[in-house]
Structures are given as structure tokens and as C-alpha cells.
Design a protein around this motif. Structure first.
Motif, PDB file in Angstrom:
ATOM      1  N   GLN A 385       0.844  -1.191   0.000  1.00 26.52           N
ATOM      2  CA  GLN A 385       0.000   0.000   0.000  1.00 26.52           C
ATOM      3  C   GLN A 385       0.884   1.248   0.000  1.00 26.52           C
ATOM      4  OE1 GLN A 385      -3.576   0.609   0.017  1.00 26.52           O
ATOM      5  NE2 GLN A 385      -2.660   2.588  -0.483  1.00 26.52           N
ATOM      6  N   ASP A 386       0.622   2.127  -0.944  1.00 21.46           N
ATOM      7  CA  ASP A 386       1.250   3.448  -0.961  1.00 21.46           C
ATOM      8  C   ASP A 386       0.157   4.498  -1.047  1.00 21.46           C
ATOM      9  OD1 ASP A 386       3.791   5.260  -1.535  1.00 21.46           O
ATOM     10  OD2 ASP A 386       2.227   5.856  -2.958  1.00 21.46           O
ATOM     11  N   LEU A 387       0.294   5.562  -0.241  1.00 21.53           N
ATOM     12  CA  LEU A 387      -0.673   6.653  -0.230  1.00 21.53           C
ATOM     13  C   LEU A 387       0.108   7.955  -0.128  1.00 21.53           C
ATOM     14  CD1 LEU A 387      -3.797   7.194  -0.098  1.00 21.53           C
ATOM     15  CD2 LEU A 387      -3.498   7.367   2.381  1.00 21.53           C
ATOM     16  N   HIS A 388      -0.092   8.854  -1.086  1.00 17.10           N
ATOM     17  CA  HIS A 388       0.643  10.113  -1.019  1.00 17.10           C
ATOM     18  C   HIS A 388      -0.162  11.262  -1.618  1.00 17.10           C
ATOM     19  CE1 HIS A 388       1.879   8.543  -5.035  1.00 17.10           C
ATOM     20  NE2 HIS A 388       1.821   9.822  -5.389  1.00 17.10           N
ATOM     21  N   LEU A 389       0.171  12.444  -1.143  1.00 13.22           N
ATOM     22  CA  LEU A 389      -0.398  13.702  -1.636  1.00 13.22           C
ATOM     23  C   LEU A 389       0.677  14.464  -2.391  1.00 13.22           C
ATOM     24  CD1 LEU A 389      -2.480  15.129   1.356  1.00 13.22           C
ATOM     25  CD2 LEU A 389      -3.357  14.785  -0.965  1.00 13.22           C
ATOM     26  N   THR A 390       0.324  14.995  -3.573  1.00 11.29           N
ATOM     27  CA  THR A 390       1.225  15.870  -4.313  1.00 11.29           C
ATOM     28  C   THR A 390       0.524  17.207  -4.509  1.00 11.29           C
ATOM     29  OG1 THR A 390       0.391  15.103  -6.455  1.00 11.29           O
ATOM     30  CG2 THR A 390       2.268  13.930  -5.525  1.00 11.29           C
ATOM     31  N   GLY A 391       1.281  18.271  -4.352  1.00  8.98           N
ATOM     32  CA  GLY A 391       0.689  19.595  -4.496  1.00  8.98           C
ATOM     33  C   GLY A 391       1.710  20.615  -4.948  1.00  8.98           C
ATOM     34  N   SER A 392       1.214  21.813  -5.185  1.00 10.17           N
ATOM     35  CA  SER A 392       2.078  22.909  -5.607  1.00 10.17           C
ATOM     36  C   SER A 392       1.536  24.207  -5.038  1.00 10.17           C
ATOM     37  CB  SER A 392       2.158  22.978  -7.137  1.00 10.17           C
ATOM     38  OG  SER A 392       0.869  23.204  -7.694  1.00 10.17           O
ATOM     39  N   GLY A 393       2.366  25.225  -5.063  1.00 12.66           N
ATOM     40  CA  GLY A 393       1.986  26.531  -4.552  1.00 12.66           C
ATOM     41  C   GLY A 393       2.896  27.600  -5.106  1.00 12.66           C
ATOM     42  N   ALA A 394       2.689  28.813  -4.645  1.00 11.06           N
ATOM     43  CA  ALA A 394       3.498  29.962  -5.073  1.00 11.06           C
ATOM     44  C   ALA A 394       3.521  30.076  -6.591  1.00 11.06           C
ATOM     45  CB  ALA A 394       4.911  29.855  -4.514  1.00 11.06           C
ATOM     46  N   GLY A 395       2.345  29.928  -7.191  1.00  8.85           N
ATOM     47  CA  GLY A 395       2.253  30.062  -8.641  1.00  8.85           C
ATOM     48  C   GLY A 395       2.951  28.953  -9.394  1.00  8.85           C
ATOM     49  N   GLY A 396       3.039  27.777  -8.790  1.00  5.17           N
ATOM     50  CA  GLY A 396       3.687  26.652  -9.433  1.00  5.17           C
ATOM     51  C   GLY A 396       5.165  26.545  -9.146  1.00  5.17           C
ATOM     52  N   LYS A 397       5.738  27.502  -8.433  1.00  2.34           N
ATOM     53  CA  LYS A 397       7.161  27.453  -8.128  1.00  2.34           C
ATOM     54  C   LYS A 397       7.477  26.439  -7.024  1.00  2.34           C
ATOM     55  CE  LYS A 397       8.000  32.297  -9.412  1.00  2.34           C
ATOM     56  NZ  LYS A 397       8.489  33.608  -8.926  1.00  2.34           N
ATOM     57  N   LEU A 398       6.536  26.205  -6.140  1.00  3.23           N
ATOM     58  CA  LEU A 398       6.723  25.286  -5.032  1.00  3.23           C
ATOM     59  C   LEU A 398       6.004  23.973  -5.329  1.00  3.23           C
ATOM     60  CD1 LEU A 398       7.636  24.790  -2.024  1.00  3.23           C
ATOM     61  CD2 LEU A 398       5.341  25.568  -1.389  1.00  3.23           C
ATOM     62  N   THR A 399       6.689  22.868  -5.168  1.00  5.44           N
ATOM     63  CA  THR A 399       6.084  21.551  -5.323  1.00  5.44           C
ATOM     64  C   THR A 399       6.398  20.722  -4.080  1.00  5.44           C
ATOM     65  OG1 THR A 399       8.052  20.686  -6.463  1.00  5.44           O
ATOM     66  CG2 THR A 399       6.280  21.568  -7.839  1.00  5.44           C
ATOM     67  N   TRP A 400       5.452  19.858  -3.701  1.00  9.57           N
ATOM     68  CA  TRP A 400       5.665  19.059  -2.504  1.00  9.57           C
ATOM     69  C   TRP A 400       4.949  17.719  -2.600  1.00  9.57           C
ATOM     70  CZ3 TRP A 400       1.178  17.775   0.025  1.00  9.57           C
ATOM     71  CH2 TRP A 400       0.049  18.584  -0.215  1.00  9.57           C
ATOM     72  N   ILE A 401       5.453  16.760  -1.849  1.00  9.13           N
ATOM     73  CA  ILE A 401       4.862  15.424  -1.745  1.00  9.13           C
ATOM     74  C   ILE A 401       4.985  14.984  -0.296  1.00  9.13           C
ATOM     75  CG2 ILE A 401       4.982  13.005  -2.456  1.00  9.13           C
ATOM     76  CD1 ILE A 401       6.323  13.872  -5.020  1.00  9.13           C
ATOM     77  N   VAL A 402       3.963  14.356   0.216  1.00  8.92           N
ATOM     78  CA  VAL A 402       4.032  13.698   1.508  1.00  8.92           C
ATOM     79  C   VAL A 402       3.297  12.369   1.391  1.00  8.92           C
ATOM     80  CG1 VAL A 402       1.970  14.889   2.365  1.00  8.92           C
ATOM     81  CG2 VAL A 402       3.606  13.920   3.985  1.00  8.92           C
ATOM     82  N   GLY A 403       3.906  11.285   1.900  1.00 11.60           N
ATOM     83  CA  GLY A 403       3.288   9.983   1.696  1.00 11.60           C
ATOM     84  C   GLY A 403       3.723   8.952   2.710  1.00 11.60           C
ATOM     85  N   ALA A 404       3.086   7.794   2.638  1.00 15.91           N
ATOM     86  CA  ALA A 404       3.393   6.665   3.513  1.00 15.91           C
ATOM     87  C   ALA A 404       3.253   5.378   2.713  1.00 15.91           C
ATOM     88  CB  ALA A 404       2.467   6.640   4.722  1.00 15.91           C
TER      89      ALA A 404
END
Length: 797
Positions: A385-404
Motif C-alpha cells: 500500500q502506498d498513499l501520497h499527496l502531491t501539491g504545488s503553490g506559489a504560482g507553481g514554483k513550489l512543489t511538494w509530496i508527503v506519503g506513507a
């Protein structure tokens, strides 16, 4: 000829298939623009427009163009793989990837992938150092057959992604040297499909495959397909059983149901296989005067090898996978769930049969015991099982992932070995065989002695190992773009828990020859990656990057018995092996239609997992045979340079494509623990790492009319240098064979039908893929596959 005619009739049915299927487009007009499903026929328009630097990958657990990934990654689509010819094994998926090598030892059970100095001979009883994934789910295992993909995995492929270097931060355990992720074609919202029939001469092998894709509504689509293998011939023959060692028979199949509505996308996949696969076979190459049991020497045929025992490999797989995603707007949630059960059962017999032993005894030679039989049976059950969130911010300049991520594996492994229940050391002895309740005594010579009334030894051993693995991890990624300059960091913490219990019986009995042992191993392991990249403005879109990252190969439990008299006392557990890698590279479109990638790396592996022997023999203080076990055996340094070029040009009214790949690498043991015998020699090379690997693919397609075209593809794969096995104080270097292999495929497309012919190993190059030694002299060899020629007919709609 009868089989060929039968296949021709099947191909005719294949061509007729579209007439039975509805060819009108489904009511849903939305298609997956990013999906290039594997099909047996090239779409001319797609092949002209699609370039290697345009392929969308998910290497960093988000969709992005391969040219924008700051790291060494190679991606090849299903269409590109089919252009070279039929996929016959994992090696065909990876042959164009620099720095990646498939150790093809003529057995799906024993073969494995090597990336950047990982080697494949240091500790084959441990987990692989290369992560094997399908649709983002981990499919590897430390048991026999778990270091290679299954045949089912390369059916109906969308693309194959290969990531070189430590990938521990995003992919976790056993991604120490790299990752290979196979992305399967999923249902599309359209009415489409393909069908293919194939015949390979010499093997008399028939393969028939088909896939149908249908949009049931605007929100529901299905994809169903399968492949059937049939074979009546082969190259490697056992005249005693009138069967071929290199035979493939059986089937695989897959069904998928996809639901997509608004921001929700869910795909349920159920697939399986039931295949009898080729078994390896070794040919004796004993020179006169080099072996005390066969002093006159003995050379076996490469192709005809009589055995009295069983030989064969069977693999069954059942798998359920659920991939789901939901776009919240501010972030995208993705889930991968997999449950699988597979079984791999293999038999292989003694090097010679009884008739050959009789001939040897008539010559006054002791010979080789002809009734040795090995049976391995592995049952693996995996939950992932893998579960993760991907997102962005600051007009697309910031990208992030957090998962387990979570993994549970339940492995049961049986190893049964038949051996002589009587001494086998004089020419005049009778041959003991049979079972404890049905003893058999054979006399090779008229004056052979009778066997003892009570056989003094066991008939062999029956070892059963139960292993349970629990692995949990949390990971995160954060990136920021400052204009053309980008920074990215990834981190993970993993917790692994293993337990293994082994029971060893005397074969055919319930009497223990080694008391049951149970041991536990657990560890926590961090991993990280840091990357900096800069995209140079201009038409070349040149990307320069530098990165540092870590990964690990999970430690585990050895199964065996401690003997205080052993020169190398048995160790019950061994720890994690860790690698830190440094890489710098550049990617650039140097001119119109030409994409180039160059990368250099340096890696340092600590606590390298190595297999050694405890040094016991029946004649020393141990009073028992030796046993192999894994230890952390030192430090390895590896360095290398990789380069790839992909080009596509208009030429003489057609489309010309060129792919070139080359890599040079070297890995050595720079530190070895003192006081332990049998470890690698200091400054010796790591086994199964060629000094050079090279490949090339040339493809040309030319239209004949608006409905037809002709095509031809040439491909090449080469290797130079390297050693086969680990070098120790008592084991000299065995050098791998240099080789150059060529293949070709040509044919034409007419409307929706394709006719093609292919040839593999054009020059019929003979390669010794494995060399076995005894007392420093050659004993036996295992050869590569000879030249094969085949034809195919396919269609798609």
C-alpha cells in the motif's frame, strides 16, 4: 510445417477480429493524451511525432516530461519495444538503457537486474539492490524468482521507466542502486484494441495475444486481454524424456475496470499467469587431466543433454491492484494497493544420466552421480500500500509530496536435494538410489559390488523456510524553482522487521538433520536525496543538474546452524547495506530532433552484503558439510559515465530514428573486514559488472501510400570486460565473455494490418553466460540463446 500452417490460420483469425468489433468511437470523446499503450503495430503518425524527450514519466511520483527530471532516467514506450521485435524477457525491456544490465542466465527464476555497480553475485540469497515496481507497486522479493519480473509484467505495456542511482528517498527499501517501474496500459475512453499472432521457427513456438478496450459510458471503461503460448520444438533437448528444456507453454491474462468522473479516477486490475517456462541446462566441459572423477575428460553437446531426473520451471501468478487518485485542487491524493500470490516451482537434474555413467565406468572413471535432483518451490504472498499527496503553490514554483508506504510479505521456500545414500568414491561400487522404503541398487559393470543392505547416508535433505517481512515508511519531498534554477529535497524513514524459521529434514522422512531455528531482524533506515538544477534559456532547453542521494538494501536473517569449530562461525543475521551516490549530468536538444543525455557518478557502499562459506567440511573439526550465509563484508566504491543520444529526422521521404547508448563503470572492494576468510579480496572488482555496455537501435519507416508503409529496425547490444564471480583468496577471477549481439525486424503496414519478420542474434553468436569451475579448472558452462527467426501478423483498431 503443420504447426506453421496452424499458426497461419490463427493469424487469419487475428486479422478478421476487427470486423467483429465495433469500430465507431465511444460516446466519450475525452482520451488520455499522455497514454501510449503498447500495441503490436506502429501508428505512423504517433511514431513521427513522439520523441524520447517528450515521454511523460512518474519517476518523482508526479507526471512530468522526461527531459525535466534532474537525474538519469530512461523511458521506453511499448511501441518502441515492439519495433525491435517480440519481448521475450526482462532483458528486452532494458537493453537500450545505459548503465543497466540484465543478467540473463537462461532461467527466469535466477535472472536479475543490475544497475550502476550493484552486481548480481555478491549475495543472491538476500534482497535485490534494484527496486522492481509495476504501476508503482513493489513486486520484488528476496526469495528465488523474486529478483526478476514475471512474464505477466511485460504484457500490454504502456512504458518502462528506469532510474539509475540511489532512489531510497521516494522508493524505499531495496532501491539502493536504482529502480525499474513498468507502467501497464490502462483502459482508455474509446473503442480500440489490438491482436497479434507470432510464430518462431526452430522453437516451433506460437504466441497469440489480443487486447480489447471499450468505453461503456462517459465514466466507465474496460480493458481485457491475454496471451497464449504454445511450443512443440526447441534447441536444448533431453532425449531420455523426449522434451525440450527451452519450452514455453501456458497463458497470461488481464482485466481492468476504470471509473473516471470529475476529479476522481479509479482503476481496478485483476491479472494472472500460468506458464511452464524454460529451465536452464549446463554442458560439461571437463578437459583431460583436470578432474579426478573424470580424468579422461568429458565434453557434452551444447544442445543434446540426456537427464534421468526432472527438469522444468513453472510459474503461477494471481494479482489484484487498485490505483486511485482524487484531485482536490490544492493537492492530488494518489493510492496504490496491491495483493499478489505467486508460486515458482523448478526442477533440475544431475549433469549426466545413468547411461553416461555406465560408459565412464567402462573406461575406468569414477564419473558423476547421475541421480542428483534439486527441487525448489517458492510461494510468495505480498500486500502493498502506498498513499501520497502531491501539491504545488506559489504560482507553481513550489512543489511538494508527503506519503506513507506499507509492505507485508509471507514467503515459504522449499529446497529438496536428492543425493547418494551410499559412498560414491570407487569405480567398482554399485549405485545406490531410490527411497528409504524402496531402495534401488544399480550395477554399472558386471563386476560392480553389491550395495550395502542398510544405506548408511540419508537420501538427501528437505529444507523448508518460512519468512515474514513487515516494512513501513513515511516520506516527503519539497522543491522550489527560482527562475531557471531549481532545488529539490526528498527524505524517508523506513522500519523493517523480518523473521525466518527453517526446518531441515532427511529427504522422504520427518527426521530432522538440522533442528528448527527462528531468528528476527529489525532496523530503521533513513534515506535522502538533494538535487540542484539549472535550465539554460534558449532553443536547446539544456538542463544541468547535480544531486546526492542515498539508498539501502535490507538486511535479514540467515538460516543455518552455529558450529563452534567452524573457521567462519555462522552469523544469524546481517545488517542493512547502504549506498550514497553523487551524480552530475546534462540533458540537451543539441539540434533539431537530437536529444542527448550525459551523466557521471560516484558511489560508496558500506556494509556490502556478501555471501561466504563457514569453512566446514566432513574431514575437519566441524565433521559436517559447509553452509553459505550472508555477512556485511566491506566497503565498495563505484564510478561510471553514461551517455545516450536519441535522434529523429526526415530522410528520403521517410522517418529515420536513431538511439545510441553507452556506459562505462567500475566497482571495487576498498575495505574488507579482518579476521574473516572467504570475503572478497581487497581492491578486487565487484562481480557481474562489465567495464563497458553499449546498445544501438536504428529504425526507418517509409510511406508507400496514404494507407501503407514499410519499416526496418536494426538493434545492437554489446558488453566488454568484467568478472563473473566474487574474487577471494581461494577463488580466482573468472572473466565474463565479451560479446556483440545483433537483431533486426522488418515488415509493412497496410491499413490496420501489419506483417513483419524478425531475427534475434543474427550472427548466431555463442556466449558462455556462466562458467563453473572445479579446483581451478572449467567444469561446465551455460550458453546463451542461439539465433531465432520468426514472423508475426497483427492488427489494431
Amino acid at each position: 510445417m503443420r504447426d506453421f500452417l496452424a499458426t497461419t490460420a490463427t493469424l487469419a483469425l487475428v486479422v478478421a477480429t476487427p470486423a467483429l468489433a465495433q469500430t465507431t468511437t465511444a460516446t466519450a470523446t475525452t482520451t488520455d493524451a499522455s497514454q501510449e499503450a503498447s500495441a503490436p503495430q506502429d501508428a505512423p503518425a504517433a511514431s513521427e511525432e513522439k520523441r524520447n524527450d517528450d515521454i511523460i514519466v512518474t519517476a518523482r511520483r508526479r507526471e512530468e516530461s522526461i527531459r525535466d527530471v534532474p537525474g538519469t532516467i530512461n523511458a521506453v514506450t511499448g511501441d518502441q519495444l515492439d519495433a525491435k521485435g517480440p519481448i521475450a524477457g526482462s532483458g528486452d525491456l532494458l537493453s537500450t538503457t545505459p548503465g543497466v544490465r540484465f543478467n540473463d542466465v537462461a532461467s527466469e527464476n535466477l535472472a536479475e537486474v543490475s544497475i550502476r555497480g550493484s552486481g548480481t553475485a555478491r549475495a543472491t540469497g538476500a534482497d535485490s539492490g534494484v527496486g522492481l515496481f509495476v504501476n508503482g507497486a513493489y513486486v520484488g522479493s528476496s526469495t528465488l524468482g523474486g529478483r526478476n519480473f514475471k512474464t505477466l509484467d511485460y504484457f500490454d505495456i504502456e512504458r518502462v521507466e528506469s532510474l539509475q542511482g540511489p532512489q531510497g528517498a521516494l522508493y524505499g527499501r531495496n532501491s539502493e542502486f536504482g529502480v525499474v517501474n513498468i507502467v501497464l496500459a490502462k483502459p482508455k475512453f474509446e473503442s480500440s484494441g489490438w491482436a497479434r499472432g507470432m510464430y518462431t521457427f526452430g522453437l516451433d513456438q506460437k504466441r497469440v495475444a489480443a487486447v480489447m478496450n471499450e468505453a461503456l459510458s462517459d465514466t466507465v471503461a474496460v480493458r481485457v486481454g491475454g496471451e497464449i503460448y504454445g511450443q512443440t520444438g526447441g534447441f536444448y533437448y533431453d532425449p531420455n524424456h523426449k522434451k525440450y528444456y527451452d519450452s514455453t507453454r501456458g497463458w497470461n491474462g488481464r482485466a481492468q475496470l476504470r471509473y473516471r468522473s470529475g476529479n476522481l479516477d479509479v482503476n481496478l486490475m485483476v491479472d494472472g499467469q500460468d506458464l511452464k517456462l524454460p529451465s536452464f541446462v549446463n554442458s560439461l566441459v571437463i578437459a583431460p587431466g583436470t578432474n579426478t572423477a573424470v580424468p579422461l575428460g568429458y565434453y557434452q553437446s551444447r544442445y543434446t543433454l540426456p537427464h534421468d531426473g526432472k527438469d522444468g520451471l513453472m510459474q503461477k501468478v494471481g494479482r489484484v491492484m487498485l490505483n486511485a487518485s482524487y484531485d482536490f485542487g490544492w493537492a492530488k491524493l494518489e493510492s496504490t494497493t496491491m495483493a499478489t500470490r505467486w508460486r515458482s516451482s523448478q526442477y533440475y537434474g544431475a549433469a549426466i544420466d545413468y547411461a553416461t555413467l555406465v560408459a565412464m565406468r567402462q573406461q575406468g572413471q569414477l564419473g558423476i552421480y547421475p541421480f542428483t535432483q534439486v527441487h525448489t518451490n517458492v510461494v510468495d504472498r505480498t500486500l502493498y500500500q502506498d498513499l501520497h499527496l502531491t501539491g504545488s503553490g506559489a504560482g507553481g514554483k513550489l512543489t511538494w509530496i508527503v506519503g506513507a508506504e506499507g509492505l507485508y510479505q509471507n514467503d515459504d521456500y522449499r529446497l529438496a536435494i536428492n543425493s547418494s545414500p551410499c559412498a560414491f568414491n570407487t569405480v567398482t561400487q554399485g549405485i545406490c538410489t531410490g527411497t528409504p522404503t524402496a531402495k534401488v541398487c544399480l550395477k554399472p559393470l558386471p563386476n560392480s559390488a553389491n550395495c550395502p543392505a542398510n544405506y548408511p547416508l540419508v537420501f538427501g535433505t528437505d529444507s523448508n523456510t518460512q519468512q515474514r517481512i513487515y516494512s513501513f515508511a513515511a516520506y516527503a519531498s519539497l522543491g522550489y524553482q527560482f527562475g531557471n534554477f531549481s532545488l529539490n529535497g526528498e527524505a524517508r524513514i523506513s522500519h523493517d522487521y523480518k523473521t525466518a524459521t527453517q526446518y531441515i529434514y532427511a529427504l522422504y522422512t520427518t527426521n530432522y538433520t538440522r533442528l528448527p531455528t527462528t531468528f528476527v531482524y529489525k532496523a530503521e533506515q533513513p534515506a535522502f536525496t538533494a538535487t540542484a538544477s539549472y535550465k539554460i534559456p534558449g532553443p536547446t532547453s539544456t538542463l544541468i543538474y547535480a544531486k546526492v542521494g542515498s539508498g539501502y538494501r535490507a538486511g535479514g536473517v540467515n538460516n543455518g546452524t552455529y558450529n563452534a569449530a567452524a573457521p567462519n562461525p555462522f552469523q544469524y543475521t546481517y545488517g542493512n547495506e547502504t549506498t550514497i551516490g553523487y551524480e552530475a549530468g546534462v540533458k540537451s536538444t543539441i539540434t533539431r530532433g537530437v536529444f542527448v543525455r550525459v551523466a557521471a557518478y560516484l558511489q560508496r557502499t558500506k556494509d556490502a552484503i556478501t555471501s561466504i562459506n563457514d569453512g566446514c567440511t566432513l574431514t575437519n573439526a566441524c565433521l559436517q558439510g559447509g553452509q553459505q550465509f550472508n555477512v556485511n563484508g566491506g566497503t565498495i566504491e563505484a564510478r561510471g559515465l553514461e551517455a545516450a543520444l536519441d535522434g529523429r529526422w526526415r530522410l528520403a521521404g521517410g522517418m529515420f530514428s536513431l538511439g545510441l547508448n553507452a556506459a562505462t563503470q567500475h566497482a571495487t572492494f576498498v575495505k574488507v573486514p579482518a579476521g574473516v576468510t572467504g570475503l572478497p579480496t581487497l581492491d578486487s572488482s565487484v562481480a557481474q559488472i562489465p567495464d563497458w555496455t553499449m546498445s544501438a537501435s536504428v529504425d526507418y519507416r517509409h510511406p508507400i501510400s496514404d494507407k501503407s508503409n514499410v519499416f526496418v529496425n536494426f538493434n545492437y547490444q554489446g558488453q566488454r570486460g568484467g568478472i563473473q564471480d566474487t574474487v577471494t583468496a581461494t577463488t580466482p577471477a573468472i572473466y565474463m565473455t565479451d560479446f556483440d549481439l545483433f537483431g533486426a525486424r522488418a515488415g509493412f503496414n497496410f491499413n490496420k494490418v501489419q506483417f513483419a519478420a524478425f531475427v534475434r542474434n543474427i550472427t548466431d553468436r555463442q556466449i558462455q553466460v556462466l562458467k563453473f569451475m572445479s579446483a581451478g579448472y572449467p567444469l561446465s558452462v551455460r550458453y546463451n540463446k542461439p539465433r531465432t527467426i520468426g514472423v508475426s501478423m497483427s492488427t489494431r483498431w
